[in-house]
Design an enzyme around this catalytic site. Structure first.
Site, PDB file in Angstrom:
ATOM      1  N   GLY A  12       0.778  -1.226   0.000  1.00  0.00           N
ATOM      2  CA  GLY A  12       0.000   0.000   0.000  1.00  0.00           C
ATOM      3  C   GLY A  12       0.817   1.286   0.000  1.00  0.00           C
ATOM      4  O   GLY A  12       0.328   2.317   0.473  1.00  0.00           O
ATOM      5  N   SER A  13       2.024   1.263  -0.563  1.00  0.00           N
ATOM      6  CA  SER A  13       2.814   2.498  -0.530  1.00  0.00           C
ATOM      7  C   SER A  13       2.145   3.603  -1.356  1.00  0.00           C
ATOM      8  O   SER A  13       2.191   4.779  -0.971  1.00  0.00           O
ATOM      9  CB  SER A  13       4.250   2.245  -0.996  1.00  0.00           C
ATOM     10  OG  SER A  13       4.295   1.938  -2.376  1.00  0.00           O
ATOM     11  N   ARG A  65     -16.006 -14.726  -9.097  1.00  0.00           N
ATOM     12  CA  ARG A  65     -15.631 -13.314  -9.001  1.00  0.00           C
ATOM     13  C   ARG A  65     -16.822 -12.436  -8.626  1.00  0.00           C
ATOM     14  O   ARG A  65     -16.695 -11.473  -7.873  1.00  0.00           O
ATOM     15  CB  ARG A  65     -15.078 -12.812 -10.336  1.00  0.00           C
ATOM     16  CG  ARG A  65     -13.667 -13.222 -10.593  1.00  0.00           C
ATOM     17  CD  ARG A  65     -13.126 -12.562 -11.862  1.00  0.00           C
ATOM     18  NE  ARG A  65     -11.898 -13.214 -12.255  1.00  0.00           N
ATOM     19  CZ  ARG A  65     -10.696 -12.877 -11.800  1.00  0.00           C
ATOM     20  NH1 ARG A  65     -10.562 -11.887 -10.954  1.00  0.00           N
ATOM     21  NH2 ARG A  65      -9.624 -13.524 -12.198  1.00  0.00           N
ATOM     22  N   LEU A  93     -11.289  -6.917 -12.099  1.00  0.00           N
ATOM     23  CA  LEU A  93     -12.690  -6.643 -11.777  1.00  0.00           C
ATOM     24  C   LEU A  93     -13.583  -6.938 -12.982  1.00  0.00           C
ATOM     25  O   LEU A  93     -13.203  -6.689 -14.126  1.00  0.00           O
ATOM     26  CB  LEU A  93     -12.839  -5.180 -11.357  1.00  0.00           C
ATOM     27  CG  LEU A  93     -12.120  -4.834 -10.047  1.00  0.00           C
ATOM     28  CD1 LEU A  93     -12.006  -3.323  -9.875  1.00  0.00           C
ATOM     29  CD2 LEU A  93     -12.835  -5.459  -8.846  1.00  0.00           C
ATOM     30  N   HIS A 109      -0.656   1.740 -13.017  1.00  0.00           N
ATOM     31  CA  HIS A 109      -0.058   0.551 -13.608  1.00  0.00           C
ATOM     32  C   HIS A 109       1.433   0.810 -13.838  1.00  0.00           C
ATOM     33  O   HIS A 109       1.793   1.879 -14.346  1.00  0.00           O
ATOM     34  CB  HIS A 109      -0.758   0.225 -14.932  1.00  0.00           C
ATOM     35  CG  HIS A 109      -0.233  -1.012 -15.570  1.00  0.00           C
ATOM     36  ND1 HIS A 109      -0.555  -2.276 -15.117  1.00  0.00           N
ATOM     37  CD2 HIS A 109       0.632  -1.194 -16.595  1.00  0.00           C
ATOM     38  CE1 HIS A 109       0.073  -3.176 -15.859  1.00  0.00           C
ATOM     39  NE2 HIS A 109       0.801  -2.545 -16.758  1.00  0.00           N
ATOM     40  N   THR A 141     -11.660   0.821 -17.301  1.00  0.00           N
ATOM     41  CA  THR A 141     -12.777   0.373 -18.135  1.00  0.00           C
ATOM     42  C   THR A 141     -12.784  -1.155 -18.099  1.00  0.00           C
ATOM     43  O   THR A 141     -11.897  -1.772 -17.504  1.00  0.00           O
ATOM     44  CB  THR A 141     -12.620   0.870 -19.587  1.00  0.00           C
ATOM     45  OG1 THR A 141     -11.360   0.410 -20.080  1.00  0.00           O
ATOM     46  CG2 THR A 141     -12.674   2.388 -19.664  1.00  0.00           C
ATOM     47  N   LEU A 144      -8.807  -4.677 -19.601  1.00  0.00           N
ATOM     48  CA  LEU A 144      -7.715  -4.583 -18.625  1.00  0.00           C
ATOM     49  C   LEU A 144      -6.658  -3.560 -19.049  1.00  0.00           C
ATOM     50  O   LEU A 144      -6.131  -3.635 -20.164  1.00  0.00           O
ATOM     51  CB  LEU A 144      -7.060  -5.972 -18.470  1.00  0.00           C
ATOM     52  CG  LEU A 144      -5.961  -6.075 -17.411  1.00  0.00           C
ATOM     53  CD1 LEU A 144      -6.531  -5.976 -16.013  1.00  0.00           C
ATOM     54  CD2 LEU A 144      -5.174  -7.374 -17.578  1.00  0.00           C
ATOM     55  N   GLU A 174       5.696   6.646  -9.200  1.00  0.00           N
ATOM     56  CA  GLU A 174       4.274   6.391  -8.932  1.00  0.00           C
ATOM     57  C   GLU A 174       3.805   7.247  -7.761  1.00  0.00           C
ATOM     58  O   GLU A 174       2.698   7.793  -7.765  1.00  0.00           O
ATOM     59  CB  GLU A 174       4.042   4.908  -8.610  1.00  0.00           C
ATOM     60  CG  GLU A 174       4.312   3.967  -9.772  1.00  0.00           C
ATOM     61  CD  GLU A 174       3.999   2.512  -9.427  1.00  0.00           C
ATOM     62  OE1 GLU A 174       3.003   2.253  -8.732  1.00  0.00           O
ATOM     63  OE2 GLU A 174       4.759   1.621  -9.858  1.00  0.00           O
TER      64      GLU A 174
HETATM   65  C1  GAR Z   1       2.686  -0.710  -7.760  1.00  0.00           C
HETATM   66  O1  GAR Z   1       3.906  -0.761  -8.450  1.00  0.00           O
HETATM   67  C2  GAR Z   1       1.528  -0.656  -8.740  1.00  0.00           C
HETATM   68  O2  GAR Z   1       1.796   0.094  -9.885  1.00  0.00           O
HETATM   69  C3  GAR Z   1       1.385  -2.107  -9.082  1.00  0.00           C
HETATM   70  O3  GAR Z   1       1.552  -2.795  -7.864  1.00  0.00           O
HETATM   71  C4  GAR Z   1       2.435  -2.038  -7.033  1.00  0.00           C
HETATM   72  C5  GAR Z   1       1.754  -1.847  -5.696  1.00  0.00           C
HETATM   73  O4  GAR Z   1       2.632  -1.265  -4.768  1.00  0.00           O
HETATM   74  N1  GAR Z   1       0.091  -2.373  -9.653  1.00  0.00           N
HETATM   75  C6  GAR Z   1      -0.130  -3.305 -10.558  1.00  0.00           C
HETATM   76  O5  GAR Z   1       0.735  -4.054 -10.971  1.00  0.00           O
HETATM   77  C7  GAR Z   1      -1.564  -3.377 -11.038  1.00  0.00           C
HETATM   78  N2  GAR Z   1      -1.679  -4.302 -12.107  1.00  0.00           N
HETATM   79  P1  GAR Z   1       2.053  -0.615  -3.421  1.00  0.00           P
HETATM   80  O6  GAR Z   1       1.140  -1.659  -2.773  1.00  0.00           O
HETATM   81  O7  GAR Z   1       3.268  -0.379  -2.593  1.00  0.00           O
HETATM   82  O8  GAR Z   1       1.326   0.637  -3.785  1.00  0.00           O
END
Ligand code: GAR
Length: 195
Positions: A12-13, A65, A93, A109, A141, A144, A174
């Protein structure tokens, strides 16, 4: 004031950066952090930050799902979010879920979409010999990793880069990109930004 719910699966950063950004004159506030994994470290971090949390374990529902999403939807609807942010949420989803939040669900992403939707983005970019990698925030959307672009940040791929080293360099971007896009989105702007 816009209400923001954030879905996570892991550390969850990105979620933390989003939550921390929503203070002062920011036009949004966090109302929920929810996860498909009750053990997700990010849930504990969100609780520490004073944000209500919820967990719905997708494993309980096997391959169903729709049943998983129906359960996940309950705390989300109770929180009455205007905007839903996927932040490292690793479940695909269904179109039914996505359509409920059409035009108000964001995802980050770890690639320069449309290159490398799906998984293992950093290894794929290195293997392809790309000079650059990065991250993308887009509207979600039914298809994916393919919704309208809201923001992108680029980083160089360096000689000898490993997927892990590149992932860390992208993740740092990010953390800047997602809060910047969310703020603009909450203000009503839809034109993409490039950092
Ligand atoms: C992040 O790099 C995000 O872009 C990626 O997972 C990581 C989560 O890091 N998301 C995907 O790959 C979605 N397909 P975080 O939990 O530290 O935010």
């Amino acid at each position: 004031m816009k209400r923001v719910a954030i879905l996570i699966s892991g550390g969850g950063s990105n979620m933390i950066r989003l939550v921390e950004s929503m203070t002062g004159d920011h036009p949004a506030r966090p109302v929920l952090v929810a996860s498909n994994d009750p053990g997700a470290a990010g849930l504990f971090r969100a609780a520490d930050l004073g944000v209500p949390v919820a967990a719905v374990d997708h494993r309980v529902f096997g391959r169903d799902r729709a049943a998983f999403e129906a359960e996940l939807l309950k705390p989300i609807l109770e929180a009455e979010p205007d905007i839903l942010c996927l932040a490292g949420f690793m479940r695909v989803l269904t179109p039914g879920f996505v359509s409920r939040f059409e035009g108000r669900m964001l995802n980050i992403h770890p690639s320069l979409l449309p290159r490398y939707p799906g998984l293992h983005t950093h290894a794929r970019a290195i293997e392809a010999g790309d000079a650059e990698a990065g991250c993308t925030v887009h509207e979600v959307t039914a298809e994916l990793d393919a919704g309208p672009l809201l923001g992108q940040a680029r980083v160089p791929i360096l000689p000898g880069d490993t997927p892990e080293a590149l992932a860390a360099r992208v993740l740092a971007r990010e953390h800047v990109l997602y809060p910047a896009v969310l703020r603009r989105f909450a203000e009503g702007a839809r034109a993409p930004i490039f950092l």
